[in-house]
Every structure is written in C-alpha cells, then in structure tokens.
Write an enzyme that holds these catalytic residues in place. Structure first.
Site, PDB file in Angstrom:
ATOM      1  N   LYS A 108      -2.441  65.184  37.584  1.00  0.00           N
ATOM      2  CA  LYS A 108      -2.028  66.405  36.861  1.00  0.00           C
ATOM      3  C   LYS A 108      -1.014  66.081  35.753  1.00  0.00           C
ATOM      4  CE  LYS A 108      -0.468  68.664  40.425  1.00  0.00           C
ATOM      5  NZ  LYS A 108      -0.683  67.740  41.549  1.00  0.00           N
ATOM      6  N   ARG A 126       2.100  76.940  43.687  1.00  0.00           N
ATOM      7  CA  ARG A 126       1.678  76.023  44.734  1.00  0.00           C
ATOM      8  C   ARG A 126       1.307  76.758  46.017  1.00  0.00           C
ATOM      9  NH1 ARG A 126       3.839  71.069  42.799  1.00  0.00           N
ATOM     10  NH2 ARG A 126       3.339  69.351  44.150  1.00  0.00           N
ATOM     11  N   ARG A 148       1.508  53.871  42.692  1.00  0.00           N
ATOM     12  CA  ARG A 148       2.558  54.416  41.832  1.00  0.00           C
ATOM     13  C   ARG A 148       3.945  54.079  42.407  1.00  0.00           C
ATOM     14  NH1 ARG A 148       2.380  60.712  40.531  1.00  0.00           N
ATOM     15  NH2 ARG A 148       3.375  60.939  42.546  1.00  0.00           N
ATOM     16  N   ARG A 159       9.099  56.487  43.024  1.00  0.00           N
ATOM     17  CA  ARG A 159       9.409  57.879  43.355  1.00  0.00           C
ATOM     18  C   ARG A 159       9.736  57.982  44.832  1.00  0.00           C
ATOM     19  NH1 ARG A 159       5.445  62.459  40.905  1.00  0.00           N
ATOM     20  NH2 ARG A 159       5.749  63.295  42.988  1.00  0.00           N
ATOM     21  N   ARG A 178       2.571  65.656  51.989  1.00  0.00           N
ATOM     22  CA  ARG A 178       2.276  66.383  50.743  1.00  0.00           C
ATOM     23  C   ARG A 178       0.806  66.783  50.681  1.00  0.00           C
ATOM     24  NH1 ARG A 178       4.304  61.923  47.138  1.00  0.00           N
ATOM     25  NH2 ARG A 178       3.377  63.002  45.362  1.00  0.00           N
TER      26      ARG A 178
HETATM   27  P1  ADP Z   1       2.775  65.967  43.394  1.00  0.00           P
HETATM   28  O1  ADP Z   1       1.822  66.972  42.839  1.00  0.00           O
HETATM   29  O2  ADP Z   1       2.334  64.571  43.149  1.00  0.00           O
HETATM   30  O3  ADP Z   1       3.168  66.195  44.832  1.00  0.00           O
HETATM   31  P2  ADP Z   1       5.040  67.049  41.853  1.00  0.00           P
HETATM   32  O4  ADP Z   1       5.844  66.207  40.939  1.00  0.00           O
HETATM   33  O5  ADP Z   1       4.249  68.153  41.269  1.00  0.00           O
HETATM   34  O6  ADP Z   1       4.134  65.984  42.595  1.00  0.00           O
HETATM   35  O7  ADP Z   1       5.984  67.664  42.999  1.00  0.00           O
HETATM   36  C1  ADP Z   1       6.867  66.869  43.751  1.00  0.00           C
HETATM   37  C2  ADP Z   1       7.653  67.725  44.743  1.00  0.00           C
HETATM   38  O8  ADP Z   1       8.441  68.712  44.031  1.00  0.00           O
HETATM   39  C3  ADP Z   1       6.848  68.546  45.743  1.00  0.00           C
HETATM   40  O9  ADP Z   1       6.461  67.771  46.864  1.00  0.00           O
HETATM   41  C4  ADP Z   1       7.859  69.641  46.119  1.00  0.00           C
HETATM   42  O10 ADP Z   1       8.867  69.145  46.994  1.00  0.00           O
HETATM   43  C5  ADP Z   1       8.537  69.933  44.783  1.00  0.00           C
HETATM   44  N1  ADP Z   1       7.843  71.014  44.035  1.00  0.00           N
HETATM   45  C6  ADP Z   1       7.263  70.900  42.811  1.00  0.00           C
HETATM   46  N2  ADP Z   1       6.741  72.079  42.411  1.00  0.00           N
HETATM   47  C7  ADP Z   1       6.989  72.962  43.399  1.00  0.00           C
HETATM   48  C8  ADP Z   1       6.695  74.340  43.602  1.00  0.00           C
HETATM   49  N3  ADP Z   1       6.008  75.054  42.699  1.00  0.00           N
HETATM   50  N4  ADP Z   1       7.100  74.924  44.755  1.00  0.00           N
HETATM   51  C9  ADP Z   1       7.777  74.234  45.679  1.00  0.00           C
HETATM   52  N5  ADP Z   1       8.086  72.934  45.557  1.00  0.00           N
HETATM   53  C10 ADP Z   1       7.695  72.288  44.446  1.00  0.00           C
END
Ligand code: ADP
Length: 187
Positions: free
Chosen positions: A13, A87, A126, A132, A143
């Site tokens: 994404k 989400r 990654r 990360r 996740r």
């Molecule tokens: P990925 O899609 O690879 O899990 P992201 O960078 O989008 O990575 O998100 C990393 C973390 O940030 C999530 O696991 C969560 O803890 C937090 N996060 C991101 N966006 C949201 C959201 N919309 N609601 C709740 N937590 C979020």
C-alpha cells in the site's frame, strides 16, 4: 479523485500510495507513517500509539479518526488518497460522516490482495532493511489476523457501494501500478 487503499500488511500500500500520489498529483495521508513519526519524536500521541503499534494492535479509533478528519478538512485540492484508514467498520462510518458533512464522497477503494505466505516473506525481508518495530514474526501474525477480523468486513462494505476495485498485488510493483492506473482511468 478521492481514493482509499485497502489491503493486508505487506500488500504494498505504501509503495503504491506514493506512485498514485506522484502520478495523479494528489495528496496522501498514511496513518501508519504518522504514528511512526509521532513515536520517533516521542510526542504524547506517540507514547499512546506505541503501546498498540509495537504489538501490531490497532490504535484506538478516536486517534486515527481525529487525525484523518483534521487532514481531510484542511485539504484545499479536490483529490486525496488515504493509506491505512479506515481499518474497521467504525472508522469507515466515521469517514462517511466526515465526508457527508462537507458534501464529499469516495471515488474508488483499491483493494490490493496478496497471498499470506508472500506477505510474511515480504515483511520479514523488510525487517532486515527498514528495522520497523512491528515487522517481527509474532507481530506480523497478529497484524494479519487483525486485518482478517477487523479490516476484511470493509470489502463488503465498499463493494455494496460499488466503488471497490480488486487489484492483484502478488505481481511486480510496476505491474500492480499499471493495473491501478487502468482501474482509475475509468473513474
Ligand atoms: P501495515 O499496513 O503494514 O500494518 P501501517 O503502517 O499501515 O502498516 O500501520 C502500522 C500500525 O499503525 C498498525 O499496526 C496500527 O498499530 C497503527 N495504525 C495505522 N493506521 C491505523 C488505523 N487507521 N487505526 C488504528 N491503528 C492504525
């Protein structure tokens, strides 16, 4: 054009958000990037988010919803892209309310699908590059399972609104982006 990117962790994404934003000249917000930046700077918000982030849990809805609301209401251009939000159904409903309040709407929800084995492989790879904090096997599994439980219902939610486009994310970055461009051409 107003676009949402959906897909499991590791689907690409972030990469495609960058491509779309550059190619179509639209602003983007990534809630994950925002959290990482707050955590790095150790802000009050970062301290709260970190508790959830490191475990791979969702940060409480109020926080990402507030961030996205403020960002959307500050946009002066007609187009934007959301990466990592909504989400879950509650966030999607809040987003609808925010958009209704400014007479706006979503043009396309791009769902990038990738098989689970490949997701885990990409995220572990990654980890060796970006370091990360949430890219270790336990957190990755959490996740993915949260994605399946919380985020998957959004597929039906947006499919019913006839704005969902399914993209095969198992291919190369270029080929996935070509697919995305083809879908967006008709929007
Ligand atoms: P990925 O899609 O690879 O899990 P992201 O960078 O989008 O990575 O998100 C990393 C973390 O940030 C999530 O696991 C969560 O803890 C937090 N996060 C991101 N966006 C949201 C959201 N919309 N609601 C709740 N937590 C979020």
């Amino acid at each position: 054009m107003k676009i949402i990117l959906l897909g499991p962790p590791g689907a690409g994404k972030g990469t495609q958000a960058e491509n779309i934003s550059n190619n179509f000249n639209i602003k983007k917000i990534s809630t994950g990037d925002l959290f990482r930046s707050h955590i790095k700077k150790n802000t009050e918000l970062g301290k709260i988010a970190k508790e959830y982030y490191v475990k791979g849990d969702l940060v409480p809805d109020k926080i990402p919803t507030g961030m996205v609301k403020e960002w959307i209401l500050n946009q002066t251009d007609n187009g934007w892209l959301l990466d990592g939000f909504p989400r879950n159904i509650k966030q999607a409903e809040s987003l609808n309310m925010i958009l209704d309040s400014i007479n706006s709407n979503i043009d396309a929800v791009l769902l990038i699908n990738v098989n689970t084995e490949l997701l885990i492989k990409r995220l572990l790879n990654r980890q060796t590059i970006e370091k990360r904090e949430d890219d270790n096997l336990n957190t990755i599994k959490n996740r993915i399972s949260i994605y399946e439980k919380e985020t998957n219902p959004l597929i039906d939610f947006y499919n019913e609104k006839k704005i969902l486009c399914k993209i095969d994310g198992n291919n190369s970055i270029e080929s996935v982006f070509n697919d995305i461009k083809n879908h967006l051409k008709n929007k």
